[in-house]
Scaffold this motif. Structure first.
Motif, short mmCIF file in Angstrom:
data_model
loop_
_atom_site.label_atom_id
_atom_site.label_comp_id
_atom_site.label_asym_id
_atom_site.label_seq_id
_atom_site.Cartn_x
_atom_site.Cartn_y
_atom_site.Cartn_z
N HIS A 144 6.14 -3.43 -20.13
CA HIS A 144 4.98 -3.41 -19.39
C HIS A 144 5.06 -4.40 -18.34
O HIS A 144 5.31 -5.56 -18.83
N GLY A 145 4.57 -3.87 -17.30
CA GLY A 145 4.38 -5.09 -16.18
C GLY A 145 5.69 -4.88 -15.43
O GLY A 145 5.53 -5.79 -14.23
N ALA A 146 6.66 -4.18 -15.50
CA ALA A 146 8.03 -4.50 -14.76
C ALA A 146 7.60 -3.76 -13.45
O ALA A 146 6.87 -3.06 -13.06
N VAL A 147 8.42 -4.53 -12.56
CA VAL A 147 8.18 -4.35 -10.94
C VAL A 147 9.64 -3.82 -10.39
O VAL A 147 10.39 -4.47 -10.75
N ILE A 148 9.55 -2.73 -9.73
CA ILE A 148 10.72 -2.19 -9.08
C ILE A 148 10.54 -2.25 -7.62
O ILE A 148 9.60 -1.62 -7.21
N LEU A 149 11.33 -3.05 -7.18
CA LEU A 149 11.15 -3.18 -5.60
C LEU A 149 12.23 -2.58 -4.81
O LEU A 149 13.56 -2.68 -5.42
N ALA A 150 12.00 -1.70 -3.96
CA ALA A 150 13.29 -1.37 -2.98
C ALA A 150 13.16 -1.86 -1.62
O ALA A 150 11.98 -1.57 -1.40
N HIS A 151 14.30 -2.39 -1.12
CA HIS A 151 13.93 -2.71 0.31
C HIS A 151 13.83 -1.48 1.21
O HIS A 151 13.53 -1.89 2.31
N ASP A 152 14.49 -0.62 0.69
CA ASP A 152 14.74 0.88 1.46
C ASP A 152 14.29 1.89 0.78
O ASP A 152 14.87 1.88 -0.48
N GLN A 153 13.52 2.96 0.93
CA GLN A 153 13.38 4.15 0.18
C GLN A 153 13.81 5.42 1.10
O GLN A 153 13.18 5.18 2.31
N THR A 154 14.58 5.97 0.67
CA THR A 154 15.02 7.20 1.45
C THR A 154 14.19 8.45 1.23
O THR A 154 14.30 9.31 2.22
N ALA A 155 13.43 8.63 0.29
CA ALA A 155 12.75 9.63 0.07
C ALA A 155 11.38 9.20 -0.43
O ALA A 155 10.93 9.88 -1.59
N GLY A 156 10.79 8.25 0.09
CA GLY A 156 9.25 7.81 -0.32
C GLY A 156 8.31 8.80 -0.53
O GLY A 156 8.37 9.89 0.38
N ARG A 157 7.55 8.72 -1.62
CA ARG A 157 6.58 9.69 -1.83
C ARG A 157 5.23 9.54 -1.68
O ARG A 157 4.90 8.47 -2.14
N GLY A 158 4.29 10.32 -0.98
CA GLY A 158 2.82 9.91 -0.88
C GLY A 158 2.19 10.82 -1.92
O GLY A 158 2.56 11.63 -2.58
N GLN A 159 0.91 10.82 -1.54
CA GLN A 159 -0.34 11.51 -2.23
C GLN A 159 -0.14 13.09 -1.61
O GLN A 159 0.42 13.28 -0.30
N ARG A 160 -0.60 13.99 -2.19
CA ARG A 160 -0.58 15.41 -1.93
C ARG A 160 0.78 15.61 -1.33
O ARG A 160 1.01 16.63 -0.37
N ARG A 161 1.86 15.47 -2.17
CA ARG A 161 3.16 15.99 -1.84
C ARG A 161 3.68 15.71 -0.44
O ARG A 161 4.61 16.04 0.07
N ARG A 162 3.37 14.54 0.22
CA ARG A 162 3.47 13.99 1.69
C ARG A 162 4.54 13.18 1.34
O ARG A 162 4.90 12.74 0.21
N THR A 163 5.13 12.60 2.21
CA THR A 163 6.40 11.85 2.30
C THR A 163 5.66 10.45 2.90
O THR A 163 4.70 10.32 3.33
N TRP A 164 6.36 9.37 2.21
CA TRP A 164 5.87 7.82 2.51
C TRP A 164 7.01 7.27 3.23
O TRP A 164 8.07 7.16 2.82
N THR A 165 6.66 7.08 4.50
CA THR A 165 7.74 6.33 5.30
C THR A 165 7.56 4.78 5.26
O THR A 165 6.49 4.38 5.50
N SER A 166 8.64 4.10 5.60
CA SER A 166 8.59 2.72 5.73
C SER A 166 9.70 2.13 6.41
O SER A 166 10.91 3.07 6.37
N SER A 167 9.90 0.92 6.65
CA SER A 167 11.05 0.74 7.62
C SER A 167 11.96 -0.44 6.63
O SER A 167 11.43 -1.38 6.05
N ASN A 168 12.99 -0.06 6.64
CA ASN A 168 14.21 -0.75 5.89
C ASN A 168 14.10 -2.41 5.87
O ASN A 168 14.12 -2.87 7.08
N GLY A 169 13.69 -2.98 4.90
CA GLY A 169 13.67 -4.40 4.85
C GLY A 169 12.50 -5.06 5.62
O GLY A 169 12.32 -6.28 5.67
N LEU A 170 11.49 -4.18 6.13
CA LEU A 170 10.38 -4.76 6.80
C LEU A 170 9.14 -4.43 6.07
O LEU A 170 8.14 -5.45 6.08
#
Ligand code: BTN
Length: 256
Positions: A34-60
């Motif tokens: 309980h409470g575990a946090v998983i952090l990724a500096h880069d996500q290659t297939a980030g998921r958003g709501q309504r089956r959208r993708t979530w994009t973010s910048s590596n390390g930013l």
């Protein structure tokens, strides 16, 4: 982390498809507490709501998931988890803007169900996956994406980042720590005073009490959001006066 529970177990990954997927694949109690946090500096297939993708910048930016194992949270009250997450991100963003911009900083709001906006531009999104057993939420994966230092955002999506709002780079790890602290605060409040969580969420709701444009079953609809129900449906007062509850399956804010 200066927290008791949220982030006490901390998993840092250089790259993963999605931190929510990672959490789902490692969800056994022996692997993720309980409470575990998983952090990724880069996500290659980030998921958003309504089956959208979530994009973010590596390390930013910040892309991470919190694993919760609620004690006695009824499935019918599952949306309170979304409120806790939205309130935690809202508070962290508001504080970050205040530190650098004073009290006159951009207005931070929660756009139903749990997007975080700064002056109508989206700065963070939340994706929650609940595991329900016997009418109780057994575990939940709360995925949070916060635009921190990205400066090339898709303006068609009306997105922004803390760096763009504040005008200078932000310390991602300090923000993550603060997010965990305030998440823990709202999580504890949920146990001691759930009505306060409900009231705080609705107070910060974008467009509350004023007419906004929606799409209801794909058709234009104008209504005034007044609250959410326990299921997380938005309660909207139509122009004729009656208040009805709508879920994400039927209602969305009209695209700008
Ligand atoms: C949204 O569509 O607004 C929700 C976006 C949620 C993105 C976060 S980033 C960390 C976690 N892992 C994912 O794949 N998605 C969530």
């Amino acid at each position: 982390m200066h927290t008791k529970v949220i982030g006490a177990q901390f998993i840092e990954l250089a790259s993963v498809d999605s931190t929510n997927n990672y959490a789902a694949e490692h969800l056994s109690l022996s692997e993720l507490q309980h409470g575990a946090v998983i952090l990724a500096h880069d996500q290659t297939a980030g998921r958003g709501q309504r089956r959208r993708t979530w994009t973010s910048s590596n390390g930013l930016d910040l892309t991470y998931s919190i694993v919760l194992r609620p004690q006695g949270l009824k499935a019918a009250d599952h949306f309170r988890l979304g409120k806790v997450a939205a309130l935690a991100v809202h508070q962290t963003v508001e504080e970050a803007l205040k530190v650098t911009q004073g009290v006159g900083g951009g207005q931070v709001r929660i756009k139903w169900p749990n997007d975080i906006l700064v002056d109508r531009q989206k700065i963070a999104g939340i994706l929650i996956q609940n595991d329900v057993v016997g009418g109780q939420v057994q575990s939940a994966i709360v995925g949070i994406g916060l635009n921190v230092n990205s400066s090339e955002l898709n303006h068609e999506h009306h997105a922004t980042s803390l760096r763009l709002e504040v005008g200078q780079p932000q310390d991602r790890m300090a923000l993550l720590e603060r997010l965990c602290q305030v998440f823990e605060h709202w999580w504890d409040l949920l146990a001691s005073d759930p009505a306060q969580v409900d009231a705080s969420y609705v107070e910060r709701l974008w467009a509350r009490g004023r007419y906004a444009d929606f799409e209801l079953d794909g058709q234009p609809f104008t209504g005034r959001p007044v609250d959410v129900d326990a299921d997380g449906r938005l309660l909207v007062e139509g122009e004729a006066g009656g208040v009805l509850a709508y879920g994400l399956d039927r209602l969305r804010f009209a695209p700008r």
